[in-house]
Structures are given as C-alpha cells and as structure tokens.
Design a protein around this motif. Structure first.
Motif, PDB file in Angstrom:
ATOM      1  N   ALA A  11       0.882  -1.333  -0.105  1.00  0.00           N
ATOM      2  CA  ALA A  11       0.185   0.029   0.016  1.00  0.00           C
ATOM      3  C   ALA A  11       0.759   1.085  -0.024  1.00  0.00           C
ATOM      4  CB  ALA A  11      -0.732  -0.098   1.165  1.00  0.00           C
ATOM      5  N   VAL A  12       0.233   2.312  -0.340  1.00  0.00           N
ATOM      6  CA  VAL A  12       1.139   3.751  -0.550  1.00  0.00           C
ATOM      7  C   VAL A  12       0.468   4.321   0.649  1.00  0.00           C
ATOM      8  CG1 VAL A  12       1.522   5.636  -2.149  1.00  0.00           C
ATOM      9  CG2 VAL A  12       1.372   3.407  -3.125  1.00  0.00           C
ATOM     10  N   PRO A  13       1.380   4.984   1.391  1.00  0.00           N
ATOM     11  CA  PRO A  13       0.812   5.799   2.530  1.00  0.00           C
ATOM     12  C   PRO A  13      -0.022   7.011   1.903  1.00  0.00           C
ATOM     13  CG  PRO A  13       2.983   5.459   2.748  1.00  0.00           C
ATOM     14  CD  PRO A  13       2.810   4.877   1.548  1.00  0.00           C
ATOM     15  N   LEU A  14      -0.960   7.651   2.711  1.00  0.00           N
ATOM     16  CA  LEU A  14      -1.614   8.673   2.237  1.00  0.00           C
ATOM     17  C   LEU A  14      -0.721   9.965   2.721  1.00  0.00           C
ATOM     18  CD1 LEU A  14      -5.198   7.539   3.107  1.00  0.00           C
ATOM     19  CD2 LEU A  14      -4.049   7.696   0.776  1.00  0.00           C
ATOM     20  N   GLY A  15      -1.098  10.984   1.981  1.00  0.00           N
ATOM     21  CA  GLY A  15      -0.644  12.384   2.648  1.00  0.00           C
ATOM     22  C   GLY A  15       0.697  12.641   2.081  1.00  0.00           C
ATOM     23  N   ILE A  16       1.275  11.894   1.089  1.00  0.00           N
ATOM     24  CA  ILE A  16       2.540  12.285   0.493  1.00  0.00           C
ATOM     25  C   ILE A  16       2.263  13.484  -0.369  1.00  0.00           C
ATOM     26  CG2 ILE A  16       4.451  11.718  -0.644  1.00  0.00           C
ATOM     27  CD1 ILE A  16       4.127   8.653   0.305  1.00  0.00           C
ATOM     28  N   THR A  17       2.993  14.587  -0.133  1.00  0.00           N
ATOM     29  CA  THR A  17       2.883  15.592  -1.088  1.00  0.00           C
ATOM     30  C   THR A  17       3.911  15.757  -2.175  1.00  0.00           C
ATOM     31  OG1 THR A  17       3.918  17.319   0.644  1.00  0.00           O
ATOM     32  CG2 THR A  17       1.400  17.096   0.603  1.00  0.00           C
ATOM     33  N   ALA A  25       7.370   5.752  -3.234  1.00  0.00           N
ATOM     34  CA  ALA A  25       6.410   5.122  -2.479  1.00  0.00           C
ATOM     35  C   ALA A  25       5.705   4.199  -3.325  1.00  0.00           C
ATOM     36  CB  ALA A  25       5.481   5.908  -1.477  1.00  0.00           C
ATOM     37  N   GLU A  26       5.294   4.774  -4.603  1.00  0.00           N
ATOM     38  CA  GLU A  26       4.562   3.900  -5.482  1.00  0.00           C
ATOM     39  C   GLU A  26       5.080   2.741  -6.085  1.00  0.00           C
ATOM     40  OE1 GLU A  26       2.800   6.784  -8.179  1.00  0.00           O
ATOM     41  OE2 GLU A  26       1.329   7.204  -6.645  1.00  0.00           O
ATOM     42  N   LEU A  27       6.399   3.215  -6.236  1.00  0.00           N
ATOM     43  CA  LEU A  27       7.396   2.057  -6.921  1.00  0.00           C
ATOM     44  C   LEU A  27       7.577   0.868  -5.901  1.00  0.00           C
ATOM     45  CD1 LEU A  27       9.017   1.107  -9.224  1.00  0.00           C
ATOM     46  CD2 LEU A  27      10.902   2.243  -8.460  1.00  0.00           C
ATOM     47  N   LYS A  28       7.936   1.439  -4.620  1.00  0.00           N
ATOM     48  CA  LYS A  28       8.153   0.283  -3.643  1.00  0.00           C
ATOM     49  C   LYS A  28       7.022  -0.341  -3.435  1.00  0.00           C
ATOM     50  CE  LYS A  28       9.399   0.167   1.194  1.00  0.00           C
ATOM     51  NZ  LYS A  28       9.605   1.136   2.354  1.00  0.00           N
ATOM     52  N   ALA A  29       5.854   0.037  -3.257  1.00  0.00           N
ATOM     53  CA  ALA A  29       4.584  -0.788  -3.214  1.00  0.00           C
ATOM     54  C   ALA A  29       4.379  -1.684  -4.375  1.00  0.00           C
ATOM     55  CB  ALA A  29       3.421   0.219  -3.024  1.00  0.00           C
ATOM     56  N   ALA A  30       4.496  -1.173  -5.564  1.00  0.00           N
ATOM     57  CA  ALA A  30       4.372  -2.074  -6.764  1.00  0.00           C
ATOM     58  C   ALA A  30       5.335  -3.212  -6.783  1.00  0.00           C
ATOM     59  CB  ALA A  30       4.499  -1.442  -8.079  1.00  0.00           C
ATOM     60  N   LEU A  31       6.576  -2.763  -6.394  1.00  0.00           N
ATOM     61  CA  LEU A  31       7.673  -4.068  -6.355  1.00  0.00           C
ATOM     62  C   LEU A  31       7.132  -5.022  -5.355  1.00  0.00           C
ATOM     63  CD1 LEU A  31      10.968  -1.984  -6.640  1.00  0.00           C
ATOM     64  CD2 LEU A  31       9.823  -3.719  -8.385  1.00  0.00           C
ATOM     65  N   ALA A  32       6.857  -4.661  -4.252  1.00  0.00           N
ATOM     66  CA  ALA A  32       6.442  -5.498  -3.063  1.00  0.00           C
ATOM     67  C   ALA A  32       5.283  -6.213  -3.606  1.00  0.00           C
ATOM     68  CB  ALA A  32       5.990  -4.719  -1.778  1.00  0.00           C
TER      69      ALA A  32
END
Length: 90
Positions: A11-17, A25-32
């Motif tokens: 999952a990608v944490p909310l609130g990242i601006t 974060a999206e790449l890390k979540a996709a790889l996981a």
C-alpha cells in the motif's frame, strides 16, 4: 520516511505531497506486490499451513469424520495406483 506497521507493504501511504517521494512510495509498493505475487513457494507454504490447520480443526471437532476421510482418501489412492498398474501391464 518512517514506515507504518499497520500499513501493508503493498500500500502507498496517504498524505505524501512531494511528487518524487510519492513516486518512490508507489514504486516500492508495486515491487512489493510483484514480489508477493511471484513468490510461489511462499504462497504454497501459506496455503499448506492453512490446509493443515483446517484439517486439524476438523479432526478435533469430528474425529469419526476425519477417520472416514483418511480411509476414503487411502482407498481412492489405492484404487488409482491399482488402475494405473493394471493399465500399464496390459
């Protein structure tokens, strides 16, 4: 960036601006997620553990039914082996 222990790895944490931080974060979540999907031995081990736990729970609740299920499985395997040997020897 600290990781939230309640948030799954996929999952990608909310609130990242920050766009760069969000992309990371999206790449890390996709790889996981890819790692979770492609790790077949780990998935098989989890499924086996669940099956064993279910079988033990069933055997505790219904020992007679578990004994009949084991006997039925043994008869089915024996019949299959007998049939294969018979086909092979003809």
């Amino acid at each position: 960036m600290s990781s939230d222990p309640t948030l799954p790895r996929t999952a990608v944490p909310l609130g990242i601006t920050d766009p760069v931080e969000k992309a990371r974060a999206e790449l890390k979540a996709a790889l996981a997620a890819i790692e979770e999907k492609s790790n077949v031995p780990k998935r098989v081990a989890k499924a086996t553990d669940r099956g064993v736990a279910d079988a033990r729970r069933f055997a505790r609740r219904n020992p007679t039914g578990a004994a009949l299920a084991v006997a039925g499985a043994a008869v089915a395997v024996g019949a299959a082996v007998w049939g294969l040997v018979r086909l092979y020897t003809r």
